[in-house]
Write a protein that holds these residues in place. Structure first.
Motif, PDB file in Angstrom:
ATOM      1  N   ILE A  52       0.815  -1.111   0.191  1.00 35.95           N
ATOM      2  CA  ILE A  52      -0.134  -0.038  -0.002  1.00 35.95           C
ATOM      3  C   ILE A  52       0.838   1.300  -0.091  1.00 35.95           C
ATOM      4  N   ALA A  53       0.744   2.209  -1.058  1.00 33.45           N
ATOM      5  CA  ALA A  53       1.466   3.466  -1.083  1.00 33.45           C
ATOM      6  C   ALA A  53       0.918   4.395  -0.009  1.00 33.45           C
ATOM      7  N   PHE A  54       1.817   4.841   0.829  1.00 30.71           N
ATOM      8  CA  PHE A  54       1.172   5.909   1.679  1.00 30.71           C
ATOM      9  C   PHE A  54       2.356   6.926   2.013  1.00 30.71           C
ATOM     10  N   ASP A  55       2.158   8.265   2.437  1.00 33.45           N
ATOM     11  CA  ASP A  55       3.223   8.900   2.745  1.00 33.45           C
ATOM     12  C   ASP A  55       3.751   8.968   4.290  1.00 33.45           C
ATOM     13  N   SER A  56       5.020   9.459   4.266  1.00 36.13           N
ATOM     14  CA  SER A  56       5.366   9.711   5.653  1.00 36.13           C
ATOM     15  C   SER A  56       6.910   9.904   5.644  1.00 36.13           C
ATOM     16  N   ASP A  57       7.462  10.939   6.413  1.00 35.39           N
ATOM     17  CA  ASP A  57       8.819  11.201   6.688  1.00 35.39           C
ATOM     18  C   ASP A  57       9.094  11.261   7.935  1.00 35.39           C
ATOM     19  N   CYS A  58       8.964  12.393   8.781  1.00 32.23           N
ATOM     20  CA  CYS A  58       9.575  12.481  10.035  1.00 32.23           C
ATOM     21  C   CYS A  58       9.040  11.278  11.102  1.00 32.23           C
ATOM     22  N   ARG A  59       7.890  11.028  11.007  1.00 34.13           N
ATOM     23  CA  ARG A  59       7.162  10.066  12.131  1.00 34.13           C
ATOM     24  C   ARG A  59       7.251  10.813  13.499  1.00 34.13           C
ATOM     25  N   GLU A  60       7.210  12.098  13.339  1.00 33.90           N
ATOM     26  CA  GLU A  60       7.384  12.817  14.706  1.00 33.90           C
ATOM     27  C   GLU A  60       6.258  13.884  14.734  1.00 33.90           C
ATOM     28  N   GLY A  61       5.579  13.895  14.019  1.00 33.49           N
ATOM     29  CA  GLY A  61       4.507  15.142  13.830  1.00 33.49           C
ATOM     30  C   GLY A  61       4.866  16.387  13.558  1.00 33.49           C
ATOM     31  N   ILE A  62       5.966  16.593  12.700  1.00 29.07           N
ATOM     32  CA  ILE A  62       6.325  17.760  12.293  1.00 29.07           C
ATOM     33  C   ILE A  62       6.660  17.902  10.822  1.00 29.07           C
ATOM     34  N   CYS A  63       6.562  17.046   9.909  1.00 26.95           N
ATOM     35  CA  CYS A  63       6.759  17.192   8.506  1.00 26.95           C
ATOM     36  C   CYS A  63       5.194  17.336   7.837  1.00 26.95           C
ATOM     37  N   GLY A  64       4.190  17.128   8.269  1.00 24.91           N
ATOM     38  CA  GLY A  64       2.985  17.144   7.751  1.00 24.91           C
ATOM     39  C   GLY A  64       2.784  16.267   6.470  1.00 24.91           C
ATOM     40  N   MET A  65       3.488  15.036   6.296  1.00 23.66           N
ATOM     41  CA  MET A  65       3.382  14.228   5.052  1.00 23.66           C
ATOM     42  C   MET A  65       2.345  13.207   5.296  1.00 23.66           C
ATOM     43  N   CYS A  66       1.889  12.842   6.650  1.00 24.68           N
ATOM     44  CA  CYS A  66       1.436  11.451   6.796  1.00 24.68           C
ATOM     45  C   CYS A  66      -0.442  11.670   6.693  1.00 24.68           C
ATOM     46  N   GLY A  67      -0.887  12.380   6.246  1.00 27.04           N
ATOM     47  CA  GLY A  67      -2.248  12.818   6.327  1.00 27.04           C
ATOM     48  C   GLY A  67      -3.134  11.503   5.662  1.00 27.04           C
ATOM     49  N   LEU A  68      -3.724  10.942   6.455  1.00 27.59           N
ATOM     50  CA  LEU A  68      -4.869  10.092   6.169  1.00 27.59           C
ATOM     51  C   LEU A  68      -6.105  10.110   6.831  1.00 27.59           C
ATOM     52  N   VAL A  69      -7.235   9.669   6.089  1.00 25.97           N
ATOM     53  CA  VAL A  69      -8.635   9.841   6.587  1.00 25.97           C
ATOM     54  C   VAL A  69      -8.927   8.449   7.196  1.00 25.97           C
ATOM     55  N   ILE A  70      -9.302   8.354   8.521  1.00 24.74           N
ATOM     56  CA  ILE A  70      -9.349   7.202   9.235  1.00 24.74           C
ATOM     57  C   ILE A  70     -10.708   7.228   9.907  1.00 24.74           C
ATOM     58  N   ASN A  71     -11.504   6.073   9.497  1.00 23.46           N
ATOM     59  CA  ASN A  71     -12.778   6.066   9.762  1.00 23.46           C
ATOM     60  C   ASN A  71     -13.558   7.477   9.656  1.00 23.46           C
ATOM     61  N   GLY A  72     -13.099   8.287   8.687  1.00 22.78           N
ATOM     62  CA  GLY A  72     -13.957   9.340   8.284  1.00 22.78           C
ATOM     63  C   GLY A  72     -13.209  10.498   8.554  1.00 22.78           C
ATOM     64  N   LEU A  73     -12.270  10.127   9.564  1.00 29.01           N
ATOM     65  CA  LEU A  73     -11.608  11.600  10.467  1.00 29.01           C
ATOM     66  C   LEU A  73     -10.434  11.801   9.913  1.00 29.01           C
ATOM     67  N   ALA A  74     -10.061  13.135   9.537  1.00 27.20           N
ATOM     68  CA  ALA A  74      -8.580  13.432   9.043  1.00 27.20           C
ATOM     69  C   ALA A  74      -7.802  13.043  10.335  1.00 27.20           C
ATOM     70  N   HIS A  75      -6.770  12.444  10.069  1.00 28.13           N
ATOM     71  CA  HIS A  75      -5.690  11.868  11.109  1.00 28.13           C
ATOM     72  C   HIS A  75      -6.198  10.868  12.160  1.00 28.13           C
ATOM     73  N   GLY A  76      -7.706  10.597  11.893  1.00 24.65           N
ATOM     74  CA  GLY A  76      -8.105   9.496  12.860  1.00 24.65           C
ATOM     75  C   GLY A  76      -8.697  10.040  14.141  1.00 24.65           C
ATOM     76  N   PRO A  77      -8.903   9.127  15.249  1.00 22.94           N
ATOM     77  CA  PRO A  77      -9.814   9.793  16.343  1.00 22.94           C
ATOM     78  C   PRO A  77      -9.030  10.615  17.279  1.00 22.94           C
ATOM     79  N   GLU A  78      -7.820  10.711  17.342  1.00 21.35           N
ATOM     80  CA  GLU A  78      -6.993  11.736  18.220  1.00 21.35           C
ATOM     81  C   GLU A  78      -6.655  12.967  17.624  1.00 21.35           C
ATOM     82  N   ARG A  79      -6.756  14.108  18.196  1.00 22.27           N
ATOM     83  CA  ARG A  79      -6.168  15.393  17.603  1.00 22.27           C
ATOM     84  C   ARG A  79      -4.614  15.305  17.551  1.00 22.27           C
ATOM     85  N   THR A  80      -4.205  14.685  16.488  1.00 23.62           N
ATOM     86  CA  THR A  80      -2.908  14.710  16.199  1.00 23.62           C
ATOM     87  C   THR A  80      -2.438  14.079  14.836  1.00 23.62           C
ATOM     88  N   THR A  81      -1.280  14.152  14.547  1.00 24.90           N
ATOM     89  CA  THR A  81      -0.867  13.504  13.126  1.00 24.90           C
ATOM     90  C   THR A  81      -1.165  12.045  12.905  1.00 24.90           C
TER      91      THR A  81
END
Ligand code: SF4
Ligand code: FES
Length: 248
Positions: A52-81
């Motif tokens: 599955i192709a998906f974007d990520s880079d820093c994996r520390e919440g600072i680069c903004g690459m990893c956006g996914l819609v998870i169960n209809g919510l941008a970045h999923g159920p928590e307010r985080t990346t």
């Protein structure tokens, strides 16, 4: 945990795309969401399937690459990346839908990867300063009121992830654009281009096909950096001021 993920699979920009289900039997609650996808991809690769192709880079919440819609919510159920989301936010037996950002201004490249070049072009339309900065100056040479410095810093935490667009029913990128305008426009170094900046960036925003803001507030609720809605009011004030001065 045993979970099922249903993932958007789309081979290329012109492919129709569809949701495909995968069962995972050994998901640890300590895994990040992206690590769960890594494990799934390793399995798909070993089975000779296309990962599955998906974007990520820093994996520390600072680069903004990893956006996914998870169960209809941008970045999923928590307010985080997405990279800072962990599987402990889900439970055994869950079925999790994973989709790319849904916006015609962010066309799908492949699977969960979208082209966010529209954000780069908005920045190119004015998100810079011309003041020569030289080497690091003495911090107190140019006093900045504390309130302005705080608001500028708050706006500068925008990581350009695009969750605001994905969450907005109008597909507006006004929160992103407002954050970029604010973090320069509140500081002395950002004044020479202030009027041209807001006009140019808003024009480019509209040209890219993003919708307009109608103060719904989904953007700020989804923003992993908590950029407040009043940032858009600041943009509107700047824009009206610039247009009144004939900078359009
Ligand atoms: S304003 Fe928030 S949601 Fe929008 S791009 Fe910036 S960090 Fe992401
Ligand atoms: S991978 Fe950089 S913010 Fe998530």
């Amino acid at each position: 945990m045993k979970i099922t993920v249903r993932v958007w699979r789309q081979a290329n920009p012109s492919d129709e795309g569809k949701m495909v289900g995968y069962d995972l039997d050994d998901v640890s609650e300590h895994m990040s969401f992206l690590e769960m996808l890594d494990v799934l991809n390793e399995r798909l690769t070993l089975e000779g399937e296309e990962p599955i192709a998906f974007d990520s880079d820093c994996r520390e919440g600072i680069c903004g690459m990893c956006g996914l819609v998870i169960n209809g919510l941008a970045h999923g159920p928590e307010r985080t990346t997405t990279c800072q989301l962990h599987m402990r936010s889900f439970k055994d037996g869950d079925v999790i839908d994973i989709e790319p950002w849904r916006s015609s201004s962010f066309p799908v490249v492949k699977d969960l990867v979208v082209d966010r070049g529209a954000f780069d072009r908005i920045i190119q339309a004015g998100g810079y300063i011309s003041a020569p900065t030289g080497s690091a100056p003495e911090a107190n040479n140019l006093p900045v009121p504390k309130e302005d410095a705080d608001h500028a810093f708050e706006a500068a935490t925008c990581i350009g992830c695009g969750a605001c667009v994905a969450a907005c029913p109008n597909g507006s990128a006004m929160l992103f654009t407002a954050a970029k305008i604010t973090h320069l426009g509140l500081l002395p170094q950002g004044q020479p281009e202030r009027a041209a900046r807001v006009v140019g960036m808003v024009e480019q925003h509209d040209h890219e096909g993003f919708g307009n803001c109608t103060n719904i507030g989904e953007c700020t609720a989804a923003c992993p950096k908590g950029i407040p809605l009043e940032t858009i009011s600041r943009l509107n004030r700047d824009l009206l001021g610039a247009l009144a001065k004939g900078k359009a």
